[in-house]
Scaffold this active site. Structure first.
Site: not given
Length: 239
Positions: A43, A155, A210
């Site tokens: 990730d 982010y 994921h």
């Protein structure tokens, strides 16, 4: 990685710029007394691992990435495929100050619990789902002062990444991909081959989400160890 667990939790979004995250890896490797490493990331850790291999190719013996496409692949694909842009819509929501932290923490972190446990976004394999104790450990870590802000600041810097003056990876690469990733479309995995200037291996793990290292730990560990042991004793790694 800064912003997670018991690592430092700087509150400034500026502290999570990719050049600092990449330098963190370099500093850790050198502090431990090495000048090269085998780097494994998942990730956001995968994003940092790709960038580290691009900017410090001489320091990466082998690169292993789990469910994270090469940054250029992600950018190009998302801009051309509305379906991926929709799956990445949380990137835009998380740009807001403070409000995402509030929404993730209200109702006793209900949204985070759903992220980890729902059939769509959680661990996919029955029997590998988080136990009540596992979930409590995650929520305890993310409920610490500044923890949510640290995680979200990744982010908040995604649109100001390191300039990729050259974006090819010169080390051998193993890319592991969960077939049922709810956040990333599988087509991006194969596209990563375009940016590898060495041996590239892609393994799609059937039924895995994921969180494939938690879905299928035995398979993931076997693939990683096999890749690490290949070519031992050779001076170079050939395609």
């Amino acid at each position: 990685m800064r912003g997670y667990g018991e690592s430092d939790l700087p509150l400034s979004a500026e502290s999570y710029r990719f050049e600092y995250l990449v330098t963190d890896v370099k500093d850790i490797v050198e502090y431990l007394g090495y000048n090269r490493c085998c780097l494994v990331g998942h990730d956001w850790g995968g994003t940092v691992a790709w960038l580290f291999a691009i900017h410090y190719p001489e320091m990466v013996t082998k690169l292993i990435v789990l469910n994270c496409p090469h940054p250029s692949v992600f950018t190009d694909y998302a801009l051309r495929h509305p379906s991926q842009l929709l799956k990445s819509s949380h990137f835009f929501f998380f740009q807001l100050p403070r409000f995402p932290e509030l929404m993730l923490s209200i109702n006793d972190f209900k949204a985070l619990k759903a992220l980890f446990t729902s059939r769509n976004t959680g661990i996919g394999r029955k029997g590998r789902w988080l136990t009540a104790e596992d979930l409590e450990a995650y929520l305890y870590a993310l409920s610490q002062p500044g923890a949510l802000t640290g995680a979200l600041n990744y982010y908040r810097n995604v649109f100001s990444s390191l300039p990729l003056s050259q974006n090819h990876v010169r080390s051998p690469v193993l890319l592991l991909w969960g077939e049922r990733d709810a956040f990333l479309e599988q087509e991006m995995a194969e596209a990563c081959r375009l940016y590898i200037r060495n041996h590239f291996r892609l393994n799609i793990i059937s039924g895995a989400s994921h969180w494939l290292q938690q879905d299928q730990p035995d398979i993931v560990n076997t693939l990683i160890w096999t890749f690490l042991k290949e070519g031992e004793g050779r001076k170079s790694y050939r395609n």
